[in-house]
Design a protein around this motif. Structure first.
Motif, PDB file in Angstrom:
ATOM      1  N   ALA A 230      -9.552  35.903  89.398  1.00 16.55           N
ATOM      2  CA  ALA A 230      -8.158  36.022  88.960  1.00 16.55           C
ATOM      3  C   ALA A 230      -7.695  34.666  88.438  1.00 16.55           C
ATOM      4  CB  ALA A 230      -7.266  36.496  90.112  1.00 16.55           C
ATOM      5  N   PRO A 231      -8.009  34.321  87.198  1.00 18.47           N
ATOM      6  CA  PRO A 231      -7.683  33.006  86.651  1.00 18.47           C
ATOM      7  C   PRO A 231      -6.193  32.666  86.681  1.00 18.47           C
ATOM      8  CG  PRO A 231      -9.235  34.151  85.228  1.00 18.47           C
ATOM      9  CD  PRO A 231      -8.756  35.152  86.233  1.00 18.47           C
ATOM     10  N   ASP A 232      -5.327  33.682  86.696  1.00 25.09           N
ATOM     11  CA  ASP A 232      -3.896  33.421  86.712  1.00 25.09           C
ATOM     12  C   ASP A 232      -3.339  33.260  88.121  1.00 25.09           C
ATOM     13  OD1 ASP A 232      -4.460  36.098  87.256  1.00 25.09           O
ATOM     14  OD2 ASP A 232      -2.467  36.756  86.620  1.00 25.09           O
ATOM     15  N   ALA A 233      -4.174  33.400  89.135  1.00 29.99           N
ATOM     16  CA  ALA A 233      -3.719  33.280  90.526  1.00 29.99           C
ATOM     17  C   ALA A 233      -3.745  31.823  90.969  1.00 29.99           C
ATOM     18  CB  ALA A 233      -4.591  34.126  91.437  1.00 29.99           C
ATOM     19  N   VAL A 234      -2.816  31.459  91.832  1.00 27.36           N
ATOM     20  CA  VAL A 234      -2.729  30.076  92.315  1.00 27.36           C
ATOM     21  C   VAL A 234      -3.116  29.945  93.780  1.00 27.36           C
ATOM     22  CG1 VAL A 234      -0.980  29.447  90.622  1.00 27.36           C
ATOM     23  CG2 VAL A 234      -0.262  30.312  92.836  1.00 27.36           C
ATOM     24  N   VAL A 235      -2.967  31.022  94.533  1.00 32.60           N
ATOM     25  CA  VAL A 235      -3.279  31.017  95.964  1.00 32.60           C
ATOM     26  C   VAL A 235      -4.054  32.280  96.316  1.00 32.60           C
ATOM     27  CG1 VAL A 235      -2.340  31.090  98.323  1.00 32.60           C
ATOM     28  CG2 VAL A 235      -1.253  29.638  96.602  1.00 32.60           C
TER      29      VAL A 235
ATOM     30  N   ALA B 193      -5.949  30.627 106.699  1.00 34.74           N
ATOM     31  CA  ALA B 193      -6.711  31.603 105.923  1.00 34.74           C
ATOM     32  C   ALA B 193      -6.353  31.570 104.446  1.00 34.74           C
ATOM     33  CB  ALA B 193      -6.476  33.012 106.486  1.00 34.74           C
ATOM     34  N   SER B 194      -5.783  30.470 103.979  1.00 37.78           N
ATOM     35  CA  SER B 194      -5.350  30.383 102.581  1.00 37.78           C
ATOM     36  C   SER B 194      -6.111  29.286 101.835  1.00 37.78           C
ATOM     37  CB  SER B 194      -3.844  30.109 102.497  1.00 37.78           C
ATOM     38  OG  SER B 194      -3.537  28.828 103.001  1.00 37.78           O
ATOM     39  N   LEU B 195      -6.170  29.455 100.510  1.00 40.61           N
ATOM     40  CA  LEU B 195      -6.821  28.495  99.626  1.00 40.61           C
ATOM     41  C   LEU B 195      -5.978  28.363  98.370  1.00 40.61           C
ATOM     42  CD1 LEU B 195      -9.578  26.851  99.357  1.00 40.61           C
ATOM     43  CD2 LEU B 195     -10.321  28.729  97.898  1.00 40.61           C
ATOM     44  N   THR B 196      -5.749  27.130  97.929  1.00 39.59           N
ATOM     45  CA  THR B 196      -4.862  26.862  96.793  1.00 39.59           C
ATOM     46  C   THR B 196      -5.599  26.075  95.719  1.00 39.59           C
ATOM     47  OG1 THR B 196      -2.970  26.738  98.313  1.00 39.59           O
ATOM     48  CG2 THR B 196      -2.658  25.821  96.119  1.00 39.59           C
ATOM     49  N   ARG B 197      -5.290  26.387  94.465  1.00 35.68           N
ATOM     50  CA  ARG B 197      -5.832  25.571  93.368  1.00 35.68           C
ATOM     51  C   ARG B 197      -5.152  24.202  93.414  1.00 35.68           C
ATOM     52  NH1 ARG B 197      -8.737  28.832  89.769  1.00 35.68           N
ATOM     53  NH2 ARG B 197      -8.135  31.040  89.758  1.00 35.68           N
ATOM     54  N   LEU B 198      -5.955  23.157  93.441  1.00 30.35           N
ATOM     55  CA  LEU B 198      -5.425  21.800  93.598  1.00 30.35           C
ATOM     56  C   LEU B 198      -4.531  21.382  92.432  1.00 30.35           C
ATOM     57  CD1 LEU B 198      -8.050  19.396  95.211  1.00 30.35           C
ATOM     58  CD2 LEU B 198      -5.616  19.558  95.748  1.00 30.35           C
ATOM     59  N   ASP B 199      -4.846  21.811  91.211  1.00 27.70           N
ATOM     60  CA  ASP B 199      -4.023  21.388  90.082  1.00 27.70           C
ATOM     61  C   ASP B 199      -2.606  21.962  90.189  1.00 27.70           C
ATOM     62  OD1 ASP B 199      -4.953  23.949  89.678  1.00 27.70           O
ATOM     63  OD2 ASP B 199      -5.288  23.712  87.528  1.00 27.70           O
TER      64      ASP B 199
ATOM     65  N   LEU C 226       6.367  29.015  98.632  1.00 24.58           N
ATOM     66  CA  LEU C 226       7.465  29.464  97.779  1.00 24.58           C
ATOM     67  C   LEU C 226       7.487  28.698  96.463  1.00 24.58           C
ATOM     68  CD1 LEU C 226      10.269  29.919 100.461  1.00 24.58           C
ATOM     69  CD2 LEU C 226       9.157  31.717  99.123  1.00 24.58           C
ATOM     70  N   ARG C 227       7.132  27.418  96.495  1.00 23.63           N
ATOM     71  CA  ARG C 227       7.055  26.651  95.254  1.00 23.63           C
ATOM     72  C   ARG C 227       5.886  27.127  94.385  1.00 23.63           C
ATOM     73  NH1 ARG C 227       6.702  20.554  96.582  1.00 23.63           N
ATOM     74  NH2 ARG C 227       6.601  21.030  98.796  1.00 23.63           N
ATOM     75  N   LEU C 228       4.756  27.390  95.037  1.00 25.29           N
ATOM     76  CA  LEU C 228       3.582  27.846  94.302  1.00 25.29           C
ATOM     77  C   LEU C 228       3.782  29.248  93.733  1.00 25.29           C
ATOM     78  CD1 LEU C 228       0.862  26.540  96.772  1.00 25.29           C
ATOM     79  CD2 LEU C 228       1.148  25.783  94.407  1.00 25.29           C
ATOM     80  N   ARG C 229       4.584  30.053  94.398  1.00 20.52           N
ATOM     81  CA  ARG C 229       4.827  31.430  93.957  1.00 20.52           C
ATOM     82  C   ARG C 229       5.456  31.477  92.561  1.00 20.52           C
ATOM     83  NH1 ARG C 229       8.680  35.606  95.008  1.00 20.52           N
ATOM     84  NH2 ARG C 229       7.679  37.600  95.497  1.00 20.52           N
ATOM     85  N   ARG C 230       6.151  30.412  92.187  1.00 12.89           N
ATOM     86  CA  ARG C 230       6.770  30.354  90.864  1.00 12.89           C
ATOM     87  C   ARG C 230       5.753  30.063  89.760  1.00 12.89           C
ATOM     88  NH1 ARG C 230      11.798  26.371  92.596  1.00 12.89           N
ATOM     89  NH2 ARG C 230      12.879  27.845  93.990  1.00 12.89           N
ATOM     90  N   ARG C 231       4.577  29.596  90.146  1.00 17.14           N
ATOM     91  CA  ARG C 231       3.595  29.187  89.146  1.00 17.14           C
ATOM     92  C   ARG C 231       2.569  30.272  88.841  1.00 17.14           C
ATOM     93  NH1 ARG C 231       3.434  24.217  87.373  1.00 17.14           N
ATOM     94  NH2 ARG C 231       1.231  24.452  86.777  1.00 17.14           N
ATOM     95  N   GLY C 232       2.466  31.255  89.691  1.00 18.58           N
ATOM     96  CA  GLY C 232       1.470  32.296  89.464  1.00 18.58           C
ATOM     97  C   GLY C 232       1.374  33.227  90.646  1.00 18.58           C
ATOM     98  N   ARG C 233       0.503  34.215  90.524  1.00 19.08           N
ATOM     99  CA  ARG C 233       0.434  35.212  91.577  1.00 19.08           C
ATOM    100  C   ARG C 233      -0.497  34.805  92.707  1.00 19.08           C
ATOM    101  NH1 ARG C 233      -3.623  39.469  90.812  1.00 19.08           N
ATOM    102  NH2 ARG C 233      -5.108  38.891  89.192  1.00 19.08           N
ATOM    103  N   PHE C 234      -0.333  35.481  93.836  1.00 18.39           N
ATOM    104  CA  PHE C 234      -1.180  35.290  94.993  1.00 18.39           C
ATOM    105  C   PHE C 234      -2.138  36.491  95.073  1.00 18.39           C
ATOM    106  CE2 PHE C 234       1.660  32.456  97.890  1.00 18.39           C
ATOM    107  CZ  PHE C 234       1.984  31.655  96.808  1.00 18.39           C
ATOM    108  N   VAL C 235      -3.384  36.231  95.427  1.00 18.43           N
ATOM    109  CA  VAL C 235      -4.353  37.305  95.611  1.00 18.43           C
ATOM    110  C   VAL C 235      -4.816  37.281  97.067  1.00 18.43           C
ATOM    111  CG1 VAL C 235      -5.128  37.469  93.228  1.00 18.43           C
ATOM    112  CG2 VAL C 235      -6.161  35.768  94.730  1.00 18.43           C
TER     113      VAL C 235
END
Length: 262
Positions: free
Chosen positions: A113-118, A157-163, A185-194
């Protein structure tokens, strides 16, 4: 995962510790270094006088970083600052653990999911004797309730894209309990969570855990954080759901504490 280039599988795993849980720190670090299918850089953030914790970190191949002494958020930020060329970020407590293949599962979710951030998965709840007494695996529901309800995304149990993490700024060091909620909540504005409902990590639940022992203070801080992320019209209506959410959190917390007892 074999088709994913090696440089895309690098994970920065930060483990903040005060050096008081040396009995669980080793297993926590071992759970990270034993991950297959990814290249995991383990950074342990510890006070200078936590001699035994630092020794354990080095014995497990971890990089030791000095705790700046300004709270948990600052410790995690110090660990992130030690990143090199890693692509993903994970953070677990010194008494938590990553299940075998957990990081590989989360990296796979993000790569698909390239558009996912978390990415996040299920999380086992374990008492101090090592007995798993509950499992959190709400999947997409946890993302849906995040802006207004309880934070049901298990941090270990979470993993985030560092960029994306760098783009939204460091963890808020003024927060004592819910810096992870604010970051989500800040990351949620940048993309979706999978997500996956499959357990990928273990969280140790005990009465002296920071958020468990200070539940009411944690709830209040979470309410303030959620209000500042809501659109102004909705923030004014937050009182309508704050009470039922607050009550449900207290009930679930008490039940989990009761189950965690031997």
């Amino acid at each position: 995962m074999s088709a994913v280039p090696e440089h895309l599988r690098k994970v920065l795993a930060v483990v903040p510790t005060l050096g008081e849980r040396t009995d669980t720190l080793g297993p926590a670090l071992a759970s990270l270094t034993a991950q297959d299918g990814v290249e995991c850089t383990v950074v342990v953030v510890a006070p200078e006088d936590a001699v035994e914790a630092r020794r354990i970190a080095v014995a497990h191949g971890g990089l030791v970083v000095d705790d700046p002494g300004r709270g948990l958020g600052a410790a995690v930020n110090a660990g992130i600052a030690a990143a090199r060329d890693e692509r993903y970020f994970a953070w677990i407590g010194d008494d938590d653990a990553m299940r075998p293949g957990g990081l590989r599962t989360l990296v796979g979710l993000l790569e698909r999911a390239p558009d996912a951030v978390v990415a996040y998965g299920g999380c086992e709840y374990m008492n101090h004797e090592g007995h798993v007494f509950a499992i959190s695996r709400l999947g997409r529901l946890a993302t849906w309730v995040l802006p207004w309800g309880p934070d049901l995304i298990p941090q270990p149990a979470s993993l985030t894209r560092l960029d994306h993490l760098r783009a939204v700024g460091p963890f808020d060091e003024s927060l004592r309990f819910v810096m992870d909620l604010d970051m989500f909540l800040r990351l949620r504005r940048r993309g979706r969570f999978v997500s996956t409902r499959h357990p990928v990590a273990t969280y140790r639940w005990h009465p002296d855990a920071l958020t468990v022992a200070n539940r009411d203070l944690s709830i209040h801080e979470a309410e303030q954080v959620k209000r500042r992320h809501l659109p102004p019209p909705l923030a004014k209506l937050a009182w309508a759901w704050d009470l039922p959410v607050r009550t449900s959190i207290r009930i679930v917390s008490r039940r989990l504490t009761a189950k965690a007892r031997p």
